[in-house]
Design a protein around this motif. Structure first.
Motif, PDB file in Angstrom:
ATOM      1  N   ASP B 179       0.814  -1.208   0.000  1.00  0.00           N
ATOM      2  CA  ASP B 179       0.000   0.000   0.000  1.00  0.00           C
ATOM      3  C   ASP B 179       0.853   1.266   0.000  1.00  0.00           C
ATOM      4  O   ASP B 179       0.504   2.266  -0.620  1.00  0.00           O
ATOM      5  CB  ASP B 179      -0.861   0.007   1.275  1.00  0.00           C
ATOM      6  CG  ASP B 179      -2.326  -0.028   0.942  1.00  0.00           C
ATOM      7  OD1 ASP B 179      -2.682  -0.648  -0.086  1.00  0.00           O
ATOM      8  OD2 ASP B 179      -3.122   0.562   1.705  1.00  0.00           O
ATOM      9  N   TYR B 180       1.936   1.227   0.745  1.00  0.00           N
ATOM     10  CA  TYR B 180       2.774   2.414   0.913  1.00  0.00           C
ATOM     11  C   TYR B 180       3.944   2.480  -0.069  1.00  0.00           C
ATOM     12  O   TYR B 180       4.345   3.555  -0.497  1.00  0.00           O
ATOM     13  CB  TYR B 180       3.354   2.449   2.335  1.00  0.00           C
ATOM     14  CG  TYR B 180       2.364   2.888   3.384  1.00  0.00           C
ATOM     15  CD1 TYR B 180       2.210   4.247   3.689  1.00  0.00           C
ATOM     16  CD2 TYR B 180       1.582   1.967   4.064  1.00  0.00           C
ATOM     17  CE1 TYR B 180       1.310   4.656   4.651  1.00  0.00           C
ATOM     18  CE2 TYR B 180       0.672   2.374   5.035  1.00  0.00           C
ATOM     19  CZ  TYR B 180       0.537   3.720   5.322  1.00  0.00           C
ATOM     20  OH  TYR B 180      -0.350   4.135   6.272  1.00  0.00           O
ATOM     21  N   ALA B 181       4.534   1.317  -0.389  1.00  0.00           N
ATOM     22  CA  ALA B 181       5.814   1.322  -1.110  1.00  0.00           C
ATOM     23  C   ALA B 181       5.645   1.495  -2.607  1.00  0.00           C
ATOM     24  O   ALA B 181       4.635   1.085  -3.186  1.00  0.00           O
ATOM     25  CB  ALA B 181       6.546   0.014  -0.837  1.00  0.00           C
ATOM     26  N   ASP B 182       6.643   2.104  -3.250  1.00  0.00           N
ATOM     27  CA  ASP B 182       6.720   2.095  -4.704  1.00  0.00           C
ATOM     28  C   ASP B 182       7.492   0.873  -5.173  1.00  0.00           C
ATOM     29  O   ASP B 182       7.264   0.360  -6.252  1.00  0.00           O
ATOM     30  CB  ASP B 182       7.383   3.388  -5.190  1.00  0.00           C
ATOM     31  CG  ASP B 182       6.545   4.598  -4.816  1.00  0.00           C
ATOM     32  OD1 ASP B 182       5.440   4.725  -5.350  1.00  0.00           O
ATOM     33  OD2 ASP B 182       6.986   5.367  -3.925  1.00  0.00           O
ATOM     34  N   ILE B 183       8.437   0.444  -4.341  1.00  0.00           N
ATOM     35  CA  ILE B 183       9.138  -0.832  -4.578  1.00  0.00           C
ATOM     36  C   ILE B 183       9.120  -1.601  -3.255  1.00  0.00           C
ATOM     37  O   ILE B 183       9.467  -1.048  -2.210  1.00  0.00           O
ATOM     38  CB  ILE B 183      10.620  -0.625  -4.981  1.00  0.00           C
ATOM     39  CG1 ILE B 183      10.723   0.139  -6.312  1.00  0.00           C
ATOM     40  CG2 ILE B 183      11.333  -1.962  -5.095  1.00  0.00           C
ATOM     41  CD1 ILE B 183      12.175   0.349  -6.785  1.00  0.00           C
ATOM     42  N   VAL B 184       8.715  -2.869  -3.327  1.00  0.00           N
ATOM     43  CA  VAL B 184       8.698  -3.726  -2.140  1.00  0.00           C
ATOM     44  C   VAL B 184      10.011  -4.494  -2.106  1.00  0.00           C
ATOM     45  O   VAL B 184      10.376  -5.144  -3.085  1.00  0.00           O
ATOM     46  CB  VAL B 184       7.505  -4.702  -2.202  1.00  0.00           C
ATOM     47  CG1 VAL B 184       7.550  -5.678  -1.049  1.00  0.00           C
ATOM     48  CG2 VAL B 184       6.192  -3.927  -2.210  1.00  0.00           C
ATOM     49  N   GLN B 185      10.726  -4.398  -1.008  1.00  0.00           N
ATOM     50  CA  GLN B 185      12.035  -5.045  -0.919  1.00  0.00           C
ATOM     51  C   GLN B 185      11.954  -6.377  -0.172  1.00  0.00           C
ATOM     52  O   GLN B 185      11.266  -6.491   0.835  1.00  0.00           O
ATOM     53  CB  GLN B 185      12.993  -4.100  -0.195  1.00  0.00           C
ATOM     54  CG  GLN B 185      14.384  -4.670  -0.008  1.00  0.00           C
ATOM     55  CD  GLN B 185      15.324  -3.688   0.670  1.00  0.00           C
ATOM     56  OE1 GLN B 185      15.273  -2.482   0.405  1.00  0.00           O
ATOM     57  NE2 GLN B 185      16.163  -4.179   1.555  1.00  0.00           N
ATOM     58  N   ILE B 186      12.663  -7.385  -0.700  1.00  0.00           N
ATOM     59  CA  ILE B 186      12.857  -8.657   0.015  1.00  0.00           C
ATOM     60  C   ILE B 186      14.307  -8.673   0.467  1.00  0.00           C
ATOM     61  O   ILE B 186      15.220  -8.573  -0.368  1.00  0.00           O
ATOM     62  CB  ILE B 186      12.581  -9.865  -0.906  1.00  0.00           C
ATOM     63  CG1 ILE B 186      11.157  -9.829  -1.473  1.00  0.00           C
ATOM     64  CG2 ILE B 186      12.857 -11.179  -0.179  1.00  0.00           C
ATOM     65  CD1 ILE B 186      10.081 -10.069  -0.452  1.00  0.00           C
ATOM     66  N   GLY B 187      14.540  -8.807   1.742  1.00  0.00           N
ATOM     67  CA  GLY B 187      15.894  -8.759   2.274  1.00  0.00           C
ATOM     68  C   GLY B 187      16.681 -10.027   1.989  1.00  0.00           C
ATOM     69  O   GLY B 187      16.117 -11.073   1.653  1.00  0.00           O
ATOM     70  N   ALA B 188      18.003  -9.918   2.143  1.00  0.00           N
ATOM     71  CA  ALA B 188      18.894 -11.041   1.858  1.00  0.00           C
ATOM     72  C   ALA B 188      18.539 -12.278   2.675  1.00  0.00           C
ATOM     73  O   ALA B 188      18.603 -13.405   2.186  1.00  0.00           O
ATOM     74  CB  ALA B 188      20.337 -10.621   2.153  1.00  0.00           C
ATOM     75  N   ARG B 189      18.153 -12.061   3.934  1.00  0.00           N
ATOM     76  CA  ARG B 189      17.858 -13.213   4.799  1.00  0.00           C
ATOM     77  C   ARG B 189      16.571 -13.927   4.394  1.00  0.00           C
ATOM     78  O   ARG B 189      16.305 -15.024   4.820  1.00  0.00           O
ATOM     79  CB  ARG B 189      17.746 -12.758   6.247  1.00  0.00           C
ATOM     80  CG  ARG B 189      19.064 -12.270   6.819  1.00  0.00           C
ATOM     81  CD  ARG B 189      18.855 -11.886   8.258  1.00  0.00           C
ATOM     82  NE  ARG B 189      20.050 -11.301   8.843  1.00  0.00           N
ATOM     83  CZ  ARG B 189      20.409 -10.024   8.698  1.00  0.00           C
ATOM     84  NH1 ARG B 189      19.679  -9.217   7.966  1.00  0.00           N
ATOM     85  NH2 ARG B 189      21.495  -9.585   9.284  1.00  0.00           N
ATOM     86  N   ASN B 190      15.728 -13.252   3.631  1.00  0.00           N
ATOM     87  CA  ASN B 190      14.474 -13.857   3.169  1.00  0.00           C
ATOM     88  C   ASN B 190      14.528 -14.253   1.702  1.00  0.00           C
ATOM     89  O   ASN B 190      13.490 -14.568   1.130  1.00  0.00           O
ATOM     90  CB  ASN B 190      13.313 -12.874   3.394  1.00  0.00           C
ATOM     91  CG  ASN B 190      12.817 -12.917   4.829  1.00  0.00           C
ATOM     92  OD1 ASN B 190      12.689 -13.993   5.420  1.00  0.00           O
ATOM     93  ND2 ASN B 190      12.540 -11.758   5.403  1.00  0.00           N
TER      94      ASN B 190
END
Lengths: 349, 349, 349, 349
Positions: B179-190
């Motif tokens: 809802d908020y992000a323009d890009i959704v980030q997936i972190g290295a640990r995930n």
């Protein structure tokens, strides 16, 4: 915490670091050498993030002295944690090492699963393992039967009396999995899925935490700490191989030394998974033995009724006849270890 | 797929493998050498799990010929993927490399965040990064402001026009974050949290996927494939350092070669994160430049208004003045690259 | 040196460590915390082997504060070492980055070598590289032309004016090689061949020291120290890739960050070898550029007049036309760096 | 050899590779898939360097099928190599595992060495180890007593009947060392010092070859091949730990799985060195046991009469009393393994 200043750090930079730590309740000792100043900050590390100290100007390096895990550490709790199940099975300390065997993933053929469970029971194993939710590197590989698999495992438990170990991959599935499992497993790829660690930290069942393929022992124990500080102290650690530079002959490097190291620094039970740790059937027996004599509290081994048609990890699975043959020799070794451990227990008393 | 048989494999064992693959639609060619037989199986790899072939008796090794990712592969789609945002910003191909800057985690002090955002805007950056949910190795470290942080980011976007990049850590939070992000980030640990990959695969926003600290490039592209095969083809890959054997001077080894390698084998945009990739402020500039000249489509850099009091990762964060000075030099290099790329585009046309 | 004692260390154990270090001239500061005692020993590390302190009962860990290399360290010598050759070519500091190009090994065909040398000369390179003695992983591969190769190199030097870089593998060959070479190279596999380091430490020619595939930066600088403390301070360090966990796409991981790290901690010149560092032709150009912008004082690149018939390492060698095309772009980048460096030099003055 | 062509390789490129290999006597089978062509080349790998094939245009990758070592391979010689010494001691196959113990380096105090030798003798060990020439990471550390040390070792042999293992570091010292030693050792740092391998390949004494810290198993066996193809087939392999990403708790990762892997692919004896492999005294016993049950033909352990004053590696050395206590338990395990092995030998007959 030891803070090493740059050789060129100014007196003012040193003072800023010193004051900032004193404000946070640390006792400070300055060690001024010819070349550089070293600050010893004595106190509770958890009051300050070492990275924030490292960010001050003039700081070269921050070295931790005390390990940052507390609940998992043997410094806080000297005696071994022994986890006991309702049927009397125990894991940890000087208890007889346990065996967790079964297929990588639970498949549609319930009869096959049952045959493995019966063989496990016959050979004296205590746990049936099997994946309901399967983390797969490729999205095109078999992803697990989910709820159906949990029912199969429960049915096999009912018919054999074995306890059930199965993995949970997502916070949303924790209530379902904890309903069926006797031990809830966190896979290596989720070792630092902190939301999931928190969720199983609130669950009443023991948790089997697998070491991530690139996790240091410190990171592994901190992952356990995430579970424990949420209330669940029944954590079983599982060494399952780390990434190495040689993948010609094995999938991973099973880090046998991690077993005695963790036993020295933590009171938690440690088991090993030589199937994932090597990825090769012929290495399962020698590496099982190595883990046991190095102090493992148990083993997790993949067994499949028909490895050539397994949905996952067939190459490292033992067939039922090969499992029985191997387990016979492992039982002999476990018997000796158990005998020695019981002698030790008597001496300690 | 190439199947290497053991030197002692029997004719019958060879036949079983051959027949099993033929049944699955593969065309089989036997290569019989003096020492061993090698079977070439030509067809769609995804019809069969190589590990299941490796589990047949007499098989020494199974070697993949074709990469197991399809949607992420340049073989399937030759032209570069370029992702365009509503405000006209583009990432990928020969577009001008983009800058994503901001604090590791969003903190209570909105003014500080705003000052970073304004500096980023002033220096021509396109994205504001900041963690709302923070994966932390230790459970005792700051875990993020969650919803509050998302509101702050949205407010900073409104005030500066920057696009927002922020991480999601759990499937349950995907609706909120997207809802908020323009890009959704997936972190290295995930990177191999497959349930989460699936969830963002169904999300309408572009995904920034960070490489796991022990992920091979093949595993990295397969993680992208998990997202893409769920419908979301707007994936941006981010090299952020892998575990190495030398952690005295850096947290990770930033694998610069991964950038041109991925560009050869995949059409997806690739950026680099020199802040996490090195963990040291003084390495951010040289490694940023290295990533850019090696072909990166952008950079992600940590900037904090007060690194000495950052809640996380202060040691690798640039202060606002240092950021501006660094960015000025990076902009000069980005300008040259953009000029060269535009020449190239003209030539291609 | 910081000595961390075990939480259970007795007062007597602490005293023994303290006294032993005081006897060796260290100033001792005891830091007694709630959980454990930490001893700071201030003085010259080289008076005592830290491992011998680690062997005392009650010692948990010994941490070095000051780096154990002295001659190679920037702490001892602040200004950059610049090595100058009789023909005026210079390596190091803010000098224009140099190019060392040529075939992996010198082969029977002198005309081929000459064609490479002429192309190198034409493109403005300063050095011709080529192996006379070849370390080969397999004993069945080509081992080098030895003396004959040295003569060929000398002849090519005479005809083109290029300087010669060639490897020595054994102490017995040092006199011969130093007779012909302008720079004597120590290969990665011999980085810790200490007898050989000592031998070239007594040689009047500059030494090019390649980083071992598993050498930490500390070990690398200590290997340089072995050469320097034998009298030869003209050491050029060469980053050429370290062993990583992913060998699908490259032979090694070229550790670009090592370049700015070494420049921070040492005054010695550093170059990079993107040919061995990647093992792939298409990666040579992007990684060359990455090394240059990260601060490398030069590059070593493999060029062969007929890579498809090279005796060694053909897959990573550039053909002469590809080399020229690549070098043209590299020269453009080197020109810009040189221009910037000259500006810097003026500012410093 | 399998040659994978690029998807875009032209018919002409494929033909050039095909013809080149046919000329070298390979039988060629083309496997044309929808996406790419795969060429199987059947014949003697040693006729051609795979890297030279990889250098042809249009070639994506060359995969070896047959291992490139021949003399070291079990394919060439099925029965285990057993090395017998003049006094009847044997290493290899199903023989009783042997013990090699002693100080890291031989020091001035002969009485100390003798006390260790006498303890070793008393505990039933067969070999005395001790360094005369010491490879040291830092040039400022103790470098060994050289000739004097060899005399001491010979004197200790005379007085106890133990056999002597000692390292040679340079071709020039081979004649001297082979005069004194019963086994000539090549250290891990010299595993790819090919001139030295060649020199000991011409020596009449058995060679103990230590695995390099970053050597793959293939590189390790190829190093043995270098010795063997020079005439010396009496090679003992020694696993001593590889570089890993976690150096907080150990110096190296002792790769226990390498023992059964090498036993599967080679006929040579394999031993383990848990002292260097871990660098920690408390890990020596569990890792010794792990190596033995995984199939090691022997162990090499550091014992010092006064570890706190050892010239090198004190932290991992056992004192004499600790050694005796440990060896007592190891002897019990060795006795059981020997009993099992003798049963096996009878069955095989």
């Amino acid at each position: 915490m030891i803070i090493v200043m740059e050789p060129k750090a100014t007196a003012e930079q040193i003072n800023i670091v010193k004051n900032s730590l004193e404000k946070k309740g640390f006792k400070i000792i300055l060690n001024e050498g010819d070349v550089m100043t070293v600050i010893a900050a004595i106190g509770d590390k958890r009051l300050v993030d070492p990275a924030s100290i490292a960010s001050f100007d003039g700081v070269r390096e921050v070295k931790l002295i005390q390990e940052p895990y507390k609940l998992a550490s043997r410094e806080g709790k000297e005696e071994d944690t022994v986890i006991e199940f309702p049927n009397g099975v125990k894991i940890g300390g000087l208890e007889r090492p346990v065996m967790m065997v079964g297929p990588c993933s639970v498949e549609k053929d319930f009869e096959g699963l049952l045959r493995v469970a019966e063989a496990a029971k016959e050979m004296g194993c205590q746990f049936l393992r099997g994946g309901a939710f399967k983390p797969r590197t490729s999205p095109y590989d078999f992803q697990g039967l989910e709820g159906k698999a949990l029912e199969y495992l429960a049915k096999a438990r009912e018919m054999t009396g074995l306890l059930i170990v199965t993995e949970v991959m997502d916070t949303a599935d924790v209530p379902l999995v904890e309903d069926y499992a006797d031990i809830v497993q966190i896979g290596a790829r989720n070792m630092q899925n902190f939301k999931l660690l928190k969720a199983v930290g609130k669950c009443p069942k023991p948790v089997l935490l697998k070491r991530g393929a690139a996790a240091t022992i410190r990171e592994f124990l901190l992952a356990a700490e995430h579970i424990m500080c949420n209330g669940n102290e029944k954590v079983i650690l599982c060494e399952r191989g780390v990434k190495g530079f040689d993948s010609t002959f094995t999938r991973n490097t099973l880090d046998i030394a991690a077993i005695p190291i963790i036993k020295k620094y933590s009171h938690l039970p440690v088991i090993a998974d030589p199937s994932h740790g090597t990825g090769r059937r012929y290495l399962v027996e020698p590496m099982s033995k190595a883990a046991l004599v190095a102090g493992a509290n148990g083993l997790m081994i993949e067994v499949h009724h028909d490895p050539e048609h397994a949905s996952s990890d067939g190459a490292q699975s033992l067939s039922i006849p090969l499992f029985k043959e191997t387990q016979r020799r492992l039982n002999k070794l476990i018997g000796r270890i158990d005998y020695d451990n019981r002698q030790l227990k008597t001496q300690i008393k």
